[in-house]
Design an enzyme around this catalytic site. Structure first.
Site, short mmCIF file in Angstrom:
data_model
loop_
_atom_site.label_atom_id
_atom_site.label_comp_id
_atom_site.label_asym_id
_atom_site.label_seq_id
_atom_site.Cartn_x
_atom_site.Cartn_y
_atom_site.Cartn_z
N GLY A 65 0.91 -1.32 0.35
CA GLY A 65 0.13 0.50 -0.35
C GLY A 65 0.92 1.06 -0.02
N TYR A 93 4.45 -3.31 2.23
CA TYR A 93 3.42 -2.30 3.24
C TYR A 93 3.02 -3.70 4.73
CZ TYR A 93 0.41 0.60 6.34
OH TYR A 93 0.11 0.97 7.50
N HIS A 180 7.80 -7.48 -4.04
CA HIS A 180 6.24 -7.81 -4.89
C HIS A 180 6.81 -9.06 -5.77
CE1 HIS A 180 4.08 -4.41 -3.47
NE2 HIS A 180 5.76 -3.22 -4.02
N SER A 234 -25.52 -7.57 -24.60
CA SER A 234 -25.13 -6.80 -25.38
C SER A 234 -23.75 -6.54 -27.04
CB SER A 234 -24.26 -5.26 -25.15
OG SER A 234 -23.19 -6.05 -24.48
N GLY A 235 -23.39 -8.25 -26.92
CA GLY A 235 -22.23 -8.73 -27.86
C GLY A 235 -20.88 -8.90 -26.95
N GLY A 236 -20.64 -7.98 -25.74
CA GLY A 236 -19.73 -8.08 -24.78
C GLY A 236 -19.66 -9.59 -24.36
N VAL A 237 -18.26 -9.08 -23.43
CA VAL A 237 -18.24 -11.04 -23.32
C VAL A 237 -18.31 -11.35 -21.86
CG1 VAL A 237 -15.82 -12.17 -22.06
CG2 VAL A 237 -15.56 -10.64 -23.60
N ASP A 238 -18.69 -10.22 -20.96
CA ASP A 238 -19.81 -10.22 -19.78
C ASP A 238 -20.58 -10.57 -20.25
OD1 ASP A 238 -17.06 -9.44 -18.61
OD2 ASP A 238 -17.59 -7.78 -18.35
N SER A 239 -21.59 -9.78 -20.37
CA SER A 239 -23.58 -10.38 -20.07
C SER A 239 -23.09 -11.83 -21.19
CB SER A 239 -24.11 -9.19 -21.52
OG SER A 239 -23.36 -9.06 -22.62
N ALA A 240 -22.39 -12.19 -22.19
CA ALA A 240 -22.57 -13.49 -23.04
C ALA A 240 -22.11 -13.99 -22.19
CB ALA A 240 -21.30 -13.16 -24.50
N LYS A 378 -11.77 -10.56 -15.35
CA LYS A 378 -12.16 -10.76 -16.41
C LYS A 378 -11.54 -12.22 -16.95
CE LYS A 378 -13.34 -8.95 -20.06
NZ LYS A 378 -14.85 -7.93 -19.61
#
Ligand code: XMP
Length: 522
Positions: A65, A93, A180, A234-240, A378
């Protein structure tokens, strides 16, 4: 709308809690843990020991952080968490906090340590570093540095600037790394995280595509029961992917709505209809609303007004479609985990994705939300989509703004401008795909500015419109860089646009990063 239950809840998985001391860091760590096939969830730093105990996690990771442990009001951790017998790994941190809270010490360096550093492993490297190279590059980004680990802990690595680059007390289940491990610049970082999970926490691989799908399917069935659900595509990945997953769970209790706004990409509406209607056999209501959209947009040039009009028209079209599925009481949304975290919601409350999303429907629609992707990142959503049999073109589709081509047509949005842009855009994306670059590029598209330019084609002077090509690389759309596309790819795009798109006589390439520019033109 009322809040739905979280699908895919972590029951049955060995969960690792990632305590958020800095959102970007925490999300990346959570993703890396899942890459190691262990389920992770991000929790606020205000979480108490009893809340942690109630979750019975396999381990806890404290993120990095921006704060200094020495500053008044610096975020801290309920110290009783260290006494729960749950292994804890602190990163940057988080490691300093462990040292500070458990009797070690953190000092101020003369100058911090930023960027690549060479780390030397000590005392055999312990749980996290044994059998990794004795000397290895790591990514550092800190001003303060741990001087003494907590009493009883062994120092297992150091750099020229950090005497305590890693420490551990295996008996107490305490681990800290100043570097990291979650970033790619630490080549052995993922192995360090994996060693913490497997050896430190005893967490075997359990978070796989199959387990995600099984858990989500069960949760959706449980939530929807015998009810009926509706999902806007919508044609987008998420809704599909959300639709495909819900369909797997409840079959023909799901109906999908596709609003053809007239502002979609070339062939997009047909492809969605083909995939969901014919291939999956989902009950699909298609609303052809282009005429209404263009009618409402006629004469409008102000960008925000355009967005608003598209949003309103979308809701109207959705409402019309809804009458064809009168008994639906559930609404499926493709909300993702980063939306959930960023909206400050916990996994047990619900949030409606509205920002940057024309599918953002008003609150007074009387639906219960079904959000089968709300615990997924995603990349996991894409993997689930592929596993469910969605075609590559949908699973690897680039992000597309809700208002569609309306934000890429500068000035008035007319059917002819949309037709021009749609053809140019298809060429840009096709040439990128032909060059095998589609997956490296975050977004690539054409923009139609509202100006005229002089040209000559054959013997004739032309007075046409230019097309702008925009292609950017990005990790999250918050920042972006213009893509250094090979010249021959740009040339192919340019010559095809000129040859194939009537009315366009010039092609230019946008070489601006974000910031200062945005990705879209308006
Ligand atoms: P900007 O242009 O702000 O875009 O750099 C960042 C990301 O958001 C998308 N975008 C939108 N998405 N409605 C949307 O649904 C919008 O009005 C909108 N504006 C931008 C853009 O495509 C990029 O991925």
């Amino acid at each position: 709308m009322t809040a739905g239950t979280a699908a895919g809840a972590a029951g049955g998985f060995g969960t690792v809690l990632v305590v958020d001391f800095g959102a970007q860091y925490a999300q990346l760590i959570a993703r890396r843990v899942r890459e190691c096939e262990v389920y992770s969830e991000i929790v606020p730093s205000s979480i108490t020991a009893s809340e942690v105990a109630a979750r019975r996690p396999a381990g806890v990771i404290l993120s990095g952080g921006p704060a200094s442990v020495h500053v008044d009001g610096a975020p801290s951790l309920d110290p009783d968490i260290y006494g729960l017998g749950v292994p804890v790994l602190g990163i940057c941190y988080g490691a300093q906090l462990i040292a500070e809270q458990l009797g070690g010490s953190v000092g101020r360096n003369e100058r911090g340590e930023y960027g690549r550093a060479e780390m030397t492993v000590a005392h055999g490297g312990g749980t996290l570093l044994s059998d990794l190279p004795a000397s290895q590059p790591v990514w550092m980004s800190h001003f303060d540095a741990i001087v003494d680990p907590p009493p009883g802990a062994a120092v297992t690595a150091s750099t020229a600037t950090s005497p305590v680059a890693a420490f551990e007390d295996r008996g107490r289940g305490l681990y800290g790394v100043q570097f990291h491990p979650e970033v790619q610049h630490t080549p052995h970082g993922l192995q360090v995280i994996e060693r913490f999970l497997r050896r430190g926490c005893g967490a075997g691989p359990s978070w796989s595509m199959d387990s995600i799908i099984d858990a989500s399917v069960a949760a959706v069935r449980d939530q929807v029961g015998e009810g009926r659900a509706i999902c806007g595509l919508s044609g987008g990945v998420d809704s599909a992917v959300a639709a495909a997953l819900v369909h797997r769970a409840i079959g023909d209790q799901l109906a999908c709505v596709l609003v053809d706004t007239g502002l979609l990409r070339l062939g997009e509406a047909d492809q969605v209809e083909e995939t969901f209607g014919r291939h999956f056999g989902i009950d699909l209501v298609r609303v052809d609303a282009a005429e209404e959209f263009f009618g409402a947009l006629a004469g409008v040039t102000e960008p925000e007004t355009k967005r608003k009009i598209v949003g309103e028209q979308f809701i109207r079209a959705f409402e019309r479609a809804r009458h064809q599925v009168p008994d639906a009481s559930f609404l499926v949304q493709g909300t993702l985990y980063p939306d959930v975290i960023e909206s400050g919601a916990t996994t047990h409350s619900s949030t409606i994705k509205s920002h940057h999303n024309v599918g953002g429907l008003p609150d007074d629609l009387d639906f219960e939300l079904v959000e089968p992707l709300r615990l997924l990142f995603k990349d996991e959503v894409r993997a689930v989509g592929a596993e469910l049999g969605l075609p590559d073109e949908i699973v690897h589709r680039q992000p597309f703004p809700g208002p569609g081509l309306a934000v890429r047509i500068i000035g008035e949005v007319t059917p002819s401008a949309a037709a021009t842009l749609r053809r140019a855009d298809a060429i840009v994306r096709e040439e990128l795909r032909n060059a095998g670059l589609e997956r490296e590029i975050w977004q690539s598209f054409a923009v139609l500015p509202d100006i005229r330019t002089v040209g000559v084609m054959g013997d004739e002077r032309t007075y046409g419109r230019p097309v702008v090509i925009r292609a950017v690389t990005s990790a999250d759309a918050m920042t972006a860089d213009w893509a250094r596309l090979p010249h021959d790819v740009l040339e192919a795009m340019s010559s095809r646009v000129i040859a194939e798109v009537p009315g366009v006589n010039r092609v230019v390439y946008d070489i601006t990063s974000k910031p200062p520019a945005t990705i879209e033109w308006e």
